[in-house]
Enzyme design. Structure first.
Site, PDB file in Angstrom:
ATOM      1  N   HIS A   1      13.775  -2.982   3.860  1.00 51.15           N
ATOM      2  CA  HIS A   1      14.788  -2.633   2.726  1.00 51.15           C
ATOM      3  C   HIS A   1      14.752  -1.099   2.776  1.00 51.15           C
ATOM      4  O   HIS A   1      14.286  -0.405   3.501  1.00 51.15           O
ATOM      5  CB  HIS A   1      14.683  -3.095   1.614  1.00 51.15           C
TER       6      HIS A   1
ATOM      7  N   HIS B   1      11.552   0.953   2.494  1.00 55.48           N
ATOM      8  CA  HIS B   1      10.789   1.085   3.929  1.00 55.48           C
ATOM      9  C   HIS B   1      11.537   2.075   4.611  1.00 55.48           C
ATOM     10  O   HIS B   1      10.839   3.062   5.181  1.00 55.48           O
ATOM     11  CB  HIS B   1      10.906  -0.229   4.676  1.00 55.48           C
TER      12      HIS B   1
ATOM     13  N   GLN C   1      -4.551 -10.470   4.555  1.00 50.72           N
ATOM     14  CA  GLN C   1      -4.333  -9.775   3.377  1.00 50.72           C
ATOM     15  C   GLN C   1      -3.797 -10.835   2.325  1.00 50.72           C
ATOM     16  O   GLN C   1      -3.398 -10.545   1.053  1.00 50.72           O
ATOM     17  CB  GLN C   1      -3.591  -8.427   3.116  1.00 50.72           C
TER      18      GLN C   1
ATOM     19  N   GLU D   1       4.432   4.274  -3.276  1.00 50.81           N
ATOM     20  CA  GLU D   1       3.831   4.123  -4.501  1.00 50.81           C
ATOM     21  C   GLU D   1       4.098   3.049  -5.176  1.00 50.81           C
ATOM     22  O   GLU D   1       3.517   2.499  -6.252  1.00 50.81           O
ATOM     23  CB  GLU D   1       4.286   5.530  -5.555  1.00 50.81           C
TER      24      GLU D   1
ATOM     25  N   ASP E   1       3.002   0.340  -4.093  1.00 52.79           N
ATOM     26  CA  ASP E   1       1.772  -0.180  -4.046  1.00 52.79           C
ATOM     27  C   ASP E   1       0.826   0.701  -4.285  1.00 52.79           C
ATOM     28  O   ASP E   1      -0.122   1.132  -3.400  1.00 52.79           O
ATOM     29  CB  ASP E   1       1.484  -1.049  -2.703  1.00 52.79           C
TER      30      ASP E   1
ATOM     31  N   GLN F   1      -3.004   0.163  -3.324  1.00 52.69           N
ATOM     32  CA  GLN F   1      -3.082   0.123  -1.877  1.00 52.69           C
ATOM     33  C   GLN F   1      -3.075   1.592  -1.430  1.00 52.69           C
ATOM     34  O   GLN F   1      -3.784   1.907  -0.415  1.00 52.69           O
ATOM     35  CB  GLN F   1      -2.046  -0.626  -1.411  1.00 52.69           C
TER      36      GLN F   1
ATOM     37  N   SER G   1      10.295  -6.863  -0.422  1.00 59.12           N
ATOM     38  CA  SER G   1      10.677  -7.935   0.657  1.00 59.12           C
ATOM     39  C   SER G   1      10.703  -9.222  -0.095  1.00 59.12           C
ATOM     40  O   SER G   1      11.552 -10.053   0.125  1.00 59.12           O
ATOM     41  CB  SER G   1       9.690  -8.028   1.549  1.00 59.12           C
TER      42      SER G   1
END
Ligand code: AMP
Length: 280
Positions: free
Chosen positions: A34, A37, A61, A149, A151, A154, A187
């Site tokens: 999307h 990304h 994961q 950001e 995530d 992560q 997603s």
């Protein structure tokens, strides 16, 4: 645009680029692409001579086999989107290419970052993330790697991993891309029913209200406020946390932290959505 499926083919290609002093930017994704990304790719294109996007739904994961199975996979569409966006190489490995010795996670010490928030609710998740990103970094050897950001935890984990392993890779943080109604692009949004999709923007609305409330109220009160707000929606709150951006530990005293962010995870049915907002 090159579509590469074998790690050694990509390594050879990158070797050649490095020999001619080309700067390589890398955007790891799990596909179902999307605009969020694409904002990472846009930034990579600006800052590098050559941009690689990987598409790999990483089994280690995921905490639940059902979630892994239901994760959207739209490879043909993704390749079209990336071609139009001017991506140089798409790396689409299979599981054996990434995990030649078996689908296992390495155990990492992320200095406690891994035990906060997502870590509490998704045990082993960040070992899986660390394992796949480390492997992808080995194959791609990027100069710059781009992480959203969206995530945030992560992103902090990857920064910590790069420091831990002494990798010479610059980690670039990219702001969250949102739909017009404020919903953070993801997603997983593809799986929302029309009713859920209508409710989902409340996540960001509540975060924004919490940010205002935070200016005049202690953390405990903000938490109570947020819990009450979500009770009026069809979204089931998993956690709400106000944490220090560096340590990701919950804030006790606002004065002790320079950079503070609010984090939230909710369920719409069986679809898990996360978001966050900078408070200070
Ligand atoms: P994913 O495919 O969900 O693993 O995401 C791949 C990368 O895109 C990660 O670094 C994400 O943080 C980033 N990303 C996902 N959604 C967004 C968004 N809405 N805005 C900015 N970056 C995002």
């Amino acid at each position: 645009m090159f579509v590469v499926r074998k790690p050694n083919e990509l390594e050879n290609l990158i070797d050649k680029l490095k020999k001619s002093n080309k700067k390589v930017g890398f955007v790891p994704t799990m596909g179902a692409l999307h605009k969020g990304h694409l904002s990472l790719l846009e930034q990579s294109k600006k800052e590098n001579d050559f941009s690689v996007v990987s598409i790999f739904v990483n089994p280690t994961q995921f905490n639940s086999p059902v979630d892994l199975e239901k994760y959207p996979r739209t490879e043909l569409m993704d390749l079209k989107i990336l071609e139009e966006a001017g991506c140089d190489v798409v790396f689409v490995p299979d599981v054996l290419g990434i995990y030649p010795g078996g689908t296992f996670s390495e155990k990492f010490d992320f200095k406690g970052l891994e035990f906060q928030m997502e870590g509490k609710f998704r045990p082993g998740h960040f070992d899986g993330v660390g394992t796949v990103v480390k492997r992808l970094f080995e194959i791609v050897s990027p100069d710059n790697a781009y992480f959203g950001e969206k995530d945030f935890q992560q992103l902090r984990i990857i920064q910590q991993m790069v420091e831990l392993l002494g990798l010479e890779i610059n980690i670039v943080a990219v702001p969250i891309m949102r739909e017009d109604d404020g919903l953070a692009m993801s997603s997983r949004n593809q799986r929302l029913t029309p009713e859920m999709r209508k409710e989902a923007p409340k996540i960001y609305q509540i975060l924004k209200e919490a940010a205002k409330y935070f200016q005049k109220h202690p953390v405990k009160k903000v938490r109570e406020f947020v819990i009450a707000q979500f009770e009026d929606t069809i979204l089931k709150l998993e956690y709400f946390e106000i944490a220090d951006e560096k340590t990701l530990r919950p804030i006790v005293d606002c004065e002790n932290s320079e950079h503070i962010r609010a984090f939230v995870a909710v369920f719409a049915g069986d679809i898990r959505l996360i978001d966050n907002l900078k408070l200070k």
